[in-house]
Design a protein around this motif. Sequence first.
Motif, PDB file in Angstrom:
ATOM      1  N   PRO A 301      60.414  28.742  61.137  1.00  0.00           N
ATOM      2  CA  PRO A 301      60.269  27.630  62.070  1.00  0.00           C
ATOM      3  C   PRO A 301      59.383  26.521  61.510  1.00  0.00           C
ATOM      4  CG  PRO A 301      58.800  29.411  62.648  1.00  0.00           C
ATOM      5  CD  PRO A 301      59.592  29.889  61.476  1.00  0.00           C
ATOM      6  N   ALA A 302      59.734  25.294  61.823  1.00  0.00           N
ATOM      7  CA  ALA A 302      58.958  24.112  61.435  1.00  0.00           C
ATOM      8  C   ALA A 302      58.574  24.163  59.956  1.00  0.00           C
ATOM      9  CB  ALA A 302      57.726  23.938  62.319  1.00  0.00           C
ATOM     10  N   LYS A 303      59.517  24.572  59.101  1.00  0.00           N
ATOM     11  CA  LYS A 303      59.345  24.557  57.637  1.00  0.00           C
ATOM     12  C   LYS A 303      58.285  25.518  57.125  1.00  0.00           C
ATOM     13  CE  LYS A 303      60.100  19.631  57.538  1.00  0.00           C
ATOM     14  NZ  LYS A 303      59.585  18.384  57.017  1.00  0.00           N
ATOM     15  N   THR A 304      57.765  26.406  57.951  1.00  0.00           N
ATOM     16  CA  THR A 304      56.645  27.210  57.486  1.00  0.00           C
ATOM     17  C   THR A 304      57.064  28.376  56.604  1.00  0.00           C
ATOM     18  OG1 THR A 304      56.703  28.487  59.507  1.00  0.00           O
ATOM     19  CG2 THR A 304      55.142  26.658  59.411  1.00  0.00           C
ATOM     20  N   THR A 305      58.352  28.638  56.458  1.00  0.00           N
ATOM     21  CA  THR A 305      58.747  29.660  55.488  1.00  0.00           C
ATOM     22  C   THR A 305      59.562  29.039  54.360  1.00  0.00           C
ATOM     23  OG1 THR A 305      60.741  30.240  56.692  1.00  0.00           O
ATOM     24  CG2 THR A 305      58.793  31.515  57.194  1.00  0.00           C
ATOM     25  N   LEU A 306      59.498  27.726  54.274  1.00  0.00           N
ATOM     26  CA  LEU A 306      60.160  27.026  53.171  1.00  0.00           C
ATOM     27  C   LEU A 306      59.430  27.370  51.877  1.00  0.00           C
ATOM     28  CD1 LEU A 306      62.459  24.932  53.224  1.00  0.00           C
ATOM     29  CD2 LEU A 306      60.731  23.157  53.156  1.00  0.00           C
ATOM     30  N   THR A 307      60.168  27.750  50.844  1.00  0.00           N
ATOM     31  CA  THR A 307      59.538  27.998  49.543  1.00  0.00           C
ATOM     32  C   THR A 307      60.255  27.133  48.510  1.00  0.00           C
ATOM     33  OG1 THR A 307      61.038  29.789  48.971  1.00  0.00           O
ATOM     34  CG2 THR A 307      59.030  30.393  50.157  1.00  0.00           C
ATOM     35  N   PRO A 308      59.592  26.836  47.371  1.00  0.00           N
ATOM     36  CA  PRO A 308      60.235  25.969  46.377  1.00  0.00           C
ATOM     37  C   PRO A 308      61.612  26.479  45.961  1.00  0.00           C
ATOM     38  CG  PRO A 308      57.946  26.264  45.826  1.00  0.00           C
ATOM     39  CD  PRO A 308      58.220  27.171  46.989  1.00  0.00           C
ATOM     40  N   ALA A 309      61.766  27.784  45.796  1.00  0.00           N
ATOM     41  CA  ALA A 309      63.054  28.310  45.356  1.00  0.00           C
ATOM     42  C   ALA A 309      64.133  28.015  46.388  1.00  0.00           C
ATOM     43  CB  ALA A 309      62.958  29.810  45.104  1.00  0.00           C
ATOM     44  N   TYR A 310      63.817  28.231  47.674  1.00  0.00           N
ATOM     45  CA  TYR A 310      64.804  27.973  48.716  1.00  0.00           C
ATOM     46  C   TYR A 310      65.047  26.478  48.865  1.00  0.00           C
ATOM     47  CZ  TYR A 310      67.350  27.960  53.035  1.00  0.00           C
ATOM     48  OH  TYR A 310      68.325  27.745  53.968  1.00  0.00           O
ATOM     49  N   LEU A 311      63.969  25.682  48.753  1.00  0.00           N
ATOM     50  CA  LEU A 311      64.110  24.231  48.866  1.00  0.00           C
ATOM     51  C   LEU A 311      65.001  23.694  47.753  1.00  0.00           C
ATOM     52  CD1 LEU A 311      63.099  21.658  50.372  1.00  0.00           C
ATOM     53  CD2 LEU A 311      61.331  21.503  48.639  1.00  0.00           C
ATOM     54  N   SER A 312      64.840  24.247  46.562  1.00  0.00           N
ATOM     55  CA  SER A 312      65.653  23.824  45.427  1.00  0.00           C
ATOM     56  C   SER A 312      67.131  24.080  45.707  1.00  0.00           C
ATOM     57  CB  SER A 312      65.192  24.595  44.187  1.00  0.00           C
ATOM     58  OG  SER A 312      66.207  24.668  43.244  1.00  0.00           O
ATOM     59  N   TYR A 313      67.417  25.246  46.233  1.00  0.00           N
ATOM     60  CA  TYR A 313      68.796  25.598  46.594  1.00  0.00           C
ATOM     61  C   TYR A 313      69.327  24.646  47.658  1.00  0.00           C
ATOM     62  CZ  TYR A 313      72.221  28.015  49.500  1.00  0.00           C
ATOM     63  OH  TYR A 313      73.305  28.305  50.264  1.00  0.00           O
ATOM     64  N   ARG A 314      68.522  24.401  48.682  1.00  0.00           N
ATOM     65  CA  ARG A 314      68.962  23.571  49.796  1.00  0.00           C
ATOM     66  C   ARG A 314      69.196  22.132  49.351  1.00  0.00           C
ATOM     67  NH1 ARG A 314      65.326  22.713  55.070  1.00  0.00           N
ATOM     68  NH2 ARG A 314      64.841  20.803  53.933  1.00  0.00           N
ATOM     69  N   THR A 315      68.270  21.610  48.526  1.00  0.00           N
ATOM     70  CA  THR A 315      68.409  20.234  48.059  1.00  0.00           C
ATOM     71  C   THR A 315      69.683  20.070  47.244  1.00  0.00           C
ATOM     72  OG1 THR A 315      66.019  20.265  47.868  1.00  0.00           O
ATOM     73  CG2 THR A 315      67.139  18.367  46.945  1.00  0.00           C
ATOM     74  N   ALA A 316      69.964  21.064  46.401  1.00  0.00           N
ATOM     75  CA  ALA A 316      71.131  20.949  45.529  1.00  0.00           C
ATOM     76  C   ALA A 316      72.426  21.189  46.299  1.00  0.00           C
ATOM     77  CB  ALA A 316      71.013  21.932  44.371  1.00  0.00           C
ATOM     78  N   PHE A 317      72.537  22.330  46.958  1.00  0.00           N
ATOM     79  CA  PHE A 317      73.835  22.714  47.501  1.00  0.00           C
ATOM     80  C   PHE A 317      74.119  22.172  48.888  1.00  0.00           C
ATOM     81  CE2 PHE A 317      73.428  25.851  44.141  1.00  0.00           C
ATOM     82  CZ  PHE A 317      74.670  25.724  43.564  1.00  0.00           C
ATOM     83  N   ARG A 318      73.092  21.769  49.621  1.00  0.00           N
ATOM     84  CA  ARG A 318      73.350  21.226  50.960  1.00  0.00           C
ATOM     85  C   ARG A 318      73.293  19.704  50.963  1.00  0.00           C
ATOM     86  NH1 ARG A 318      73.688  24.874  55.133  1.00  0.00           N
ATOM     87  NH2 ARG A 318      73.655  23.121  56.544  1.00  0.00           N
ATOM     88  N   ASP A 319      72.321  19.129  50.236  1.00  0.00           N
ATOM     89  CA  ASP A 319      72.185  17.671  50.226  1.00  0.00           C
ATOM     90  C   ASP A 319      72.890  17.041  49.033  1.00  0.00           C
ATOM     91  OD1 ASP A 319      70.714  17.989  52.443  1.00  0.00           O
ATOM     92  OD2 ASP A 319      68.766  17.590  51.548  1.00  0.00           O
ATOM     93  N   PHE A 320      73.506  17.842  48.188  1.00  0.00           N
ATOM     94  CA  PHE A 320      74.186  17.358  46.983  1.00  0.00           C
ATOM     95  C   PHE A 320      73.259  16.552  46.085  1.00  0.00           C
ATOM     96  CE2 PHE A 320      78.188  17.545  49.681  1.00  0.00           C
ATOM     97  CZ  PHE A 320      78.525  18.776  49.168  1.00  0.00           C
TER      98      PHE A 320
ATOM     99  N   LEU B 385      67.025  15.324  59.671  1.00  0.00           N
ATOM    100  CA  LEU B 385      67.286  15.796  61.029  1.00  0.00           C
ATOM    101  C   LEU B 385      66.604  17.132  61.283  1.00  0.00           C
ATOM    102  CD1 LEU B 385      71.008  14.703  61.242  1.00  0.00           C
ATOM    103  CD2 LEU B 385      69.032  13.638  62.296  1.00  0.00           C
ATOM    104  N   ALA B 386      66.504  17.957  60.245  1.00  0.00           N
ATOM    105  CA  ALA B 386      65.775  19.221  60.401  1.00  0.00           C
ATOM    106  C   ALA B 386      64.321  18.924  60.733  1.00  0.00           C
ATOM    107  CB  ALA B 386      65.875  20.052  59.124  1.00  0.00           C
ATOM    108  N   ASP B 387      63.782  17.886  60.111  1.00  0.00           N
ATOM    109  CA  ASP B 387      62.410  17.489  60.376  1.00  0.00           C
ATOM    110  C   ASP B 387      62.269  16.955  61.803  1.00  0.00           C
ATOM    111  OD1 ASP B 387      59.754  16.859  58.912  1.00  0.00           O
ATOM    112  OD2 ASP B 387      60.196  15.040  60.045  1.00  0.00           O
ATOM    113  N   PHE B 388      63.280  16.225  62.267  1.00  0.00           N
ATOM    114  CA  PHE B 388      63.283  15.715  63.641  1.00  0.00           C
ATOM    115  C   PHE B 388      63.302  16.884  64.631  1.00  0.00           C
ATOM    116  CE2 PHE B 388      66.048  13.694  67.113  1.00  0.00           C
ATOM    117  CZ  PHE B 388      64.955  13.159  67.773  1.00  0.00           C
ATOM    118  N   ASP B 389      64.115  17.890  64.333  1.00  0.00           N
ATOM    119  CA  ASP B 389      64.160  19.074  65.193  1.00  0.00           C
ATOM    120  C   ASP B 389      62.797  19.742  65.283  1.00  0.00           C
ATOM    121  OD1 ASP B 389      66.759  18.736  65.791  1.00  0.00           O
ATOM    122  OD2 ASP B 389      67.546  20.287  64.475  1.00  0.00           O
ATOM    123  N   ALA B 390      62.122  19.815  64.127  1.00  0.00           N
ATOM    124  CA  ALA B 390      60.778  20.405  64.128  1.00  0.00           C
ATOM    125  C   ALA B 390      59.864  19.588  65.035  1.00  0.00           C
ATOM    126  CB  ALA B 390      60.229  20.458  62.702  1.00  0.00           C
TER     127      ALA B 390
END
Lengths: 365, 417
Positions: A301-320, B385-390
């Motif tokens: 919740p609210a980015k508190t379990t975001l880690t660099p490895a997961y963020l890297s994956y999300r930035t690449a494969f979700r945000d292109f 938008l994820a940040d907005f949801d937070a």
Amino acid sequence: MDITSRTGLPRLGRTSATRENLAGWLFLAPVVAILGLFLLLPILMALWVSLTSWNGQGSPFTGKVPFVGLDNYTGLFTRDDLARENFMVSVRNNIYYVGIVVPAQTVLALGLALIVNGRLLKGRTFFRSAFFFPSVTSSVAISVVFLFIFANSGAVNSLLGFFGVSGPAWFSDPRGVLHLLLGGLGVVDLDAPPAALTAGGPFGLSWWEWLSGPSVAMCTIIMLVVWTTSGTFMLMFLAALQDIPVTLEEASVLDGAGRWQRFRYVTLPLLKPTVFLVLTLGLIATWQVFDQVYVMSQGNPAKTTLTPAYLSYRTAFRDFDYGSGTAISFVLFLIIVVLALLQRWVMRERAADPGVRRRTRPRRS
Amino acid sequence: MKHSYLRTAALAVAAGGILLTSAACGSGFDDKAGQSSAPQSSGPASLQILIGSSGDAETAAVKEAAAAWSASSGNTATVTPAQDLTQQLGQAFAGDNPPDVFYVDASRFADYASVGALEPYGDKISNPDDFYQSLRTTFTRDGKFYCVPKDFSTLALIVNDELWKKAGLGESDVPADWQQLTAVAEKIKAKGIVPLALGDTRDRIGAFMVQAGGWITSDDGKQATADSPENLQALEYTRSLLKDGLARYPKQLDAGWGGEAFGKGKAAMTIEGNWIKGAMKADFPDVKYTAHELPAGPKGKGTLSFTNCWGISAKSRHKEQAISFVEAMTKADQQMAFARAFGVMPSRQSAKEQFSKEFPDDVPFVNSAGYAHGPVNAPKMDSVLADFDAGLQQLATTAPKTILTRLQKNAQGVLGG
């Protein structure tokens, strides 16, 4: 070179050396090719992608892909936007995660190893397998089980309820543990944190945010990982413990050492290489934590379990945004290398350890 | 010694270089993106269809429809349900090997369209104006209608009949605007019942923004319009509901989403889409409920629509056949067949009458289509938008202005507007 020419056998020596070298490389060729193709080459390719703003369409190795130099890297640290904030939040989360998991799993693993190494314990084989069991189970399966255990009305909260404690909503609680602790002690007011801390801080995150501690949600992941990995490291400690010669222990007993002294001055120094190994492996694995986050929380919740490895994956494969994504993973790589070197330096073999000598000598005289 | 090190290094570099060049020559990295359009092949084609299925019922229905199309057209279509559609599509695009036809979620549409992954074929489908205008807008970018909507869902006000009666309310008390919603909620609260279970994301609270006449971005998805008086009014109103205990987030009610809180009888009302029907039937079959159109705000009626379109890959070699496939999937009677199989609403207006006749309970949902607003249709907005949801999760304790200013700043950073 000079020596060979003086011996009068320059040609023979050189050819045989060359041939030996050639043969050596020939024998190595399959491994070099495989490692190069599947290890070195992908890394170099990723490095290239991190210098471009490739959007994931077609090949990144053409002239049409815009080259942006170190922009993806500098953006992570200097540009005042959401990408930097997300990255810094993920680094903060991971620092707390590493800071708790590595010491906890090392101590727990050593403790478990000492227990199952004890000659007095009955059913040692059973306990060894039991402690090792979580390590051989799929991390995804265990994560899903933890999701059920820590659900709002799951086993943990039912157990807490039995003792009259109302447990938190584990996976949806973004409050930092350190904040809660400070608030609970009355040091700070959580609704109005001290202005000195909220006013500013490094990399766009206020000191108050840096000092949040792991969130309640992150704590469940921490518990899970400590529990699963300590079994693996227990095995390493166990192997090292069984390598310690019995004669040394007997000698220390004859010298009048107690249990604690025997552990502190005989066992622990002999385990030092293993401790180094366990700490290094733990450090690397914890900085790269991904599957638990992917399965259990996706950074919420609210980015508190975001880690660099997961963020890297999300930035690449979700945000292109493959450039930024790979840049994050290379920064992560650098963090790990620097920390591993630092740890090596701290735990280096000292030629003479004056501390140990001073403490042991008076006892002998 | 030094000499040998140097040579080893030189050899390693040479070996690396050879590997690099050999890989670059490999067929796997052919640059197809450079060409303006992929070479087309006519005649019978073998289409790859990737769907993000809601369950076995949907997979089976799509497979059946695809088989019927294959039989009549002489092509073959392989339908594969994805485990994680977004990830699988991202990998397929990066690997230059995307499926011919795939589901595109409305909230991800702009990401795909902006990088040129989608074929803009929308106007080649017969009678494109038959699709609801709001859904067409959702899948239009830079004036091009990219892909046709598969089906859609809208949000409505779901009322628990039993709790409603318990609070002494009748059928005429169903709120039609914000004032009535507040008044009704206060009556329910007076009986000790939580009035409204409201999801804590933009996908629910966003409906209030639409009712107030605001939205996160401009209609063409080019500009951030988050920090507006309309949005502020919407968040202020939502905040007042939360602060006065007239609305609760599902989490506070020990539920994962609004439908769960509603089904457990923890709230008298919730705002959810027509998917709640399936969930109630499966998990809470005994709860009696009715659906109503959402109360209107200061700028009239407003709701949110959620939809997928049939995306066709810009790199497909069988675009003509793919369009024929989509044509068959979006025929009004085929859409009705899907509606019967897994409870979605047809995206063609010509199927509305038939749908309303067969599913009278769903009329409020399908009637909302006229004024529904689609998700944010701008690329790279996912993390914003994820940040907005937070931020919305903290709405009860944070000033709405702060949340909107932050959203505006982040969205501007991405859109450059």
